[in-house]
Write a protein that holds these residues in place. Structure first.
Motif, short mmCIF file in Angstrom:
data_model
loop_
_atom_site.label_atom_id
_atom_site.label_comp_id
_atom_site.label_asym_id
_atom_site.label_seq_id
_atom_site.Cartn_x
_atom_site.Cartn_y
_atom_site.Cartn_z
N SER A 195 -40.52 -15.43 -39.87
CA SER A 195 -41.98 -15.26 -39.73
C SER A 195 -42.64 -14.95 -41.06
N SER A 196 -41.84 -14.63 -42.07
CA SER A 196 -42.37 -14.30 -43.40
C SER A 196 -42.54 -15.57 -44.22
N SER A 197 -43.71 -15.73 -44.79
CA SER A 197 -44.04 -16.99 -45.46
C SER A 197 -43.23 -17.23 -46.71
N TYR A 198 -42.63 -16.19 -47.25
CA TYR A 198 -41.89 -16.33 -48.50
C TYR A 198 -40.42 -16.70 -48.28
N MET A 199 -39.97 -16.82 -47.01
CA MET A 199 -38.57 -17.13 -46.75
C MET A 199 -38.36 -18.64 -46.52
N PRO A 200 -37.20 -19.17 -46.92
CA PRO A 200 -36.92 -20.59 -46.68
C PRO A 200 -36.96 -20.92 -45.19
N ALA A 201 -37.68 -21.97 -44.83
CA ALA A 201 -37.77 -22.41 -43.44
C ALA A 201 -36.61 -23.34 -43.12
N GLN A 202 -36.44 -23.64 -41.83
CA GLN A 202 -35.43 -24.62 -41.44
C GLN A 202 -35.72 -25.95 -42.13
N GLY A 203 -34.67 -26.58 -42.63
CA GLY A 203 -34.82 -27.80 -43.42
C GLY A 203 -34.69 -27.55 -44.90
N ASP A 204 -34.92 -26.32 -45.34
CA ASP A 204 -34.73 -25.95 -46.74
C ASP A 204 -33.22 -25.84 -47.00
N PRO A 205 -32.73 -26.32 -48.15
CA PRO A 205 -31.30 -26.24 -48.44
C PRO A 205 -30.75 -24.81 -48.40
N ARG A 206 -31.60 -23.83 -48.64
CA ARG A 206 -31.14 -22.44 -48.65
C ARG A 206 -31.11 -21.81 -47.27
N PHE A 207 -31.63 -22.54 -46.25
CA PHE A 207 -31.69 -21.94 -44.92
C PHE A 207 -30.31 -21.62 -44.37
N GLY A 208 -29.36 -22.55 -44.52
CA GLY A 208 -28.01 -22.34 -43.99
C GLY A 208 -27.33 -21.12 -44.60
N PRO A 209 -27.25 -21.03 -45.92
CA PRO A 209 -26.65 -19.84 -46.54
C PRO A 209 -27.38 -18.55 -46.18
N MET A 210 -28.70 -18.61 -46.12
CA MET A 210 -29.47 -17.42 -45.75
C MET A 210 -29.15 -16.97 -44.33
N SER A 211 -29.13 -17.91 -43.40
CA SER A 211 -28.84 -17.60 -42.00
C SER A 211 -27.43 -17.02 -41.86
N SER A 212 -26.47 -17.59 -42.59
CA SER A 212 -25.10 -17.08 -42.54
C SER A 212 -25.02 -15.66 -43.09
N ALA A 213 -25.73 -15.40 -44.17
CA ALA A 213 -25.74 -14.06 -44.74
C ALA A 213 -26.35 -13.05 -43.77
N LEU A 214 -27.41 -13.47 -43.08
CA LEU A 214 -28.03 -12.58 -42.11
C LEU A 214 -27.11 -12.32 -40.93
N ARG A 215 -26.41 -13.35 -40.49
CA ARG A 215 -25.48 -13.17 -39.37
C ARG A 215 -24.37 -12.18 -39.73
N SER A 216 -23.86 -12.27 -40.95
CA SER A 216 -22.82 -11.35 -41.39
C SER A 216 -23.36 -9.92 -41.46
N LEU A 217 -24.57 -9.78 -41.97
CA LEU A 217 -25.19 -8.46 -42.06
C LEU A 217 -25.42 -7.87 -40.67
N PHE A 218 -25.89 -8.70 -39.76
CA PHE A 218 -26.12 -8.26 -38.39
C PHE A 218 -24.81 -7.83 -37.73
N ALA A 219 -23.77 -8.64 -37.88
CA ALA A 219 -22.48 -8.32 -37.26
C ALA A 219 -21.91 -7.01 -37.79
N LYS A 220 -22.16 -6.73 -39.04
CA LYS A 220 -21.63 -5.52 -39.67
C LYS A 220 -22.30 -4.26 -39.14
N HIS A 221 -23.60 -4.35 -38.81
CA HIS A 221 -24.35 -3.13 -38.52
C HIS A 221 -24.89 -3.03 -37.10
N ALA A 222 -24.81 -4.10 -36.32
CA ALA A 222 -25.38 -4.07 -34.97
C ALA A 222 -24.61 -3.10 -34.08
#
Length: 251
Positions: free
Chosen positions: A206-233
């Motif tokens: 929802s933040s305008s400064y983050m890579p949207a789907q289709g951006d080459p950085r979206f996949g790595p960003m999403s993976s990093a978030l998933r790892s962070l979530f799994a670690k602390h959820a």
């Protein structure tokens, strides 16, 4: 930098679903210190899809949702189709199109950092009734109060486009004082969101400064978030804490 009006056009769905609302104490502040009654007329400038307008509409107020982005404005019109007291307005902070001395309170939630302060102040004075109030509001995500929030901030710093340039906390106290002219008050309230992974990803997008789907950085960003979530959820949920900060004055 993407034009400030259009930079949220591809963020509307996530913005509506995953941005935080506002704590009930905020409406009480307007009642106790800004003379809010059900009869008060509100100009909600930079109103987006209506997250901040809702509490006033449910209070019975007439709300002019002043928003230049067509997609955001359309989302608000859909959300508030049953509210006769919502008036969708194609305008900007610097040129709202509202009549002179027509509103009791001007609000701007999550929006003032996109405005030009000098013409915005003139416009607020023009549309406010004598003795009216101006209020600037932000839900400010806490940056380092939990291990998850520290990791989340690091993730933003790594993957964001112009995060540092557009952060609203770049506004200094001197700039607030110059905008309000006659001094201002500040209040802070606690706010909280609880997300599953889909929710925290939607909140990120929802933040305008983050890579949207289709951006080459979206996949790595999403993976990093998933790892962070799994670690602390805990129980497959994560908490995001906010300070809801309100700056206000009587004109």
């Amino acid at each position: 930098m993407v034009d400030t009006v259009e930079r949220f056009s591809n963020r509307v769905t996530n913005y509506v679903k995953y941005r935080p609302g506002y704590p009930p104490e905020l409406l009480r502040l307007f009642h106790d210190e800004m003379d809010l009654t059900p009869g008060s007329v509100i100009a909600d400038i930079g109103s987006g899809p209506g997250n901040s307008a809702r509490m006033f509409l449910e209070n019975g107020n007439t709300v002019y949702g002043v928003e230049p982005n067509a997609a955001m404005r359309s989302a608000a019109e859909t959300a508030f189709a049953s509210f006769e007291n919502f008036i969708s307005t194609d305008g900007t902070a610097e040129k709202t199109t509202l009549q002179d001395a027509s509103v009791d309170i001007v609000t701007a939630a999550q929006a003032f950092h996109w405005f030009e302060p000098e013409p915005t102040r003139r416009e607020c004075k023009r549309i406010l009734k004598p003795g009216g109030f101006i209020s600037l509001i932000w839900n400010e995500r806490q940056l380092d109060t939990t291990p998850f929030l520290r990791g989340y901030e690091d993730l933003l710093q790594e993957f964001a486009n112009d995060y540092g340039a557009v952060r609203h906390d770049n506004i200094t106290e001197a700039e607030f004082a110059a905008f309000f002219e006659s001094g201002f008050r500040q209040r802070t309230f606690e706010n909280l969101q609880v997300f599953d992974f889909e929710g925290i990803l939607g909140r990120l997008l929802s933040s305008s400064y983050m890579p949207a789907q289709g951006d080459p950085r979206f996949g790595p960003m999403s993976s990093a978030l998933r790892s962070l979530f799994a670690k602390h959820a805990e129980g497959d949920r994560i908490k995001v804490f906010y300070d809801t900060n309100v700056f206000y004055t009587q004109v």
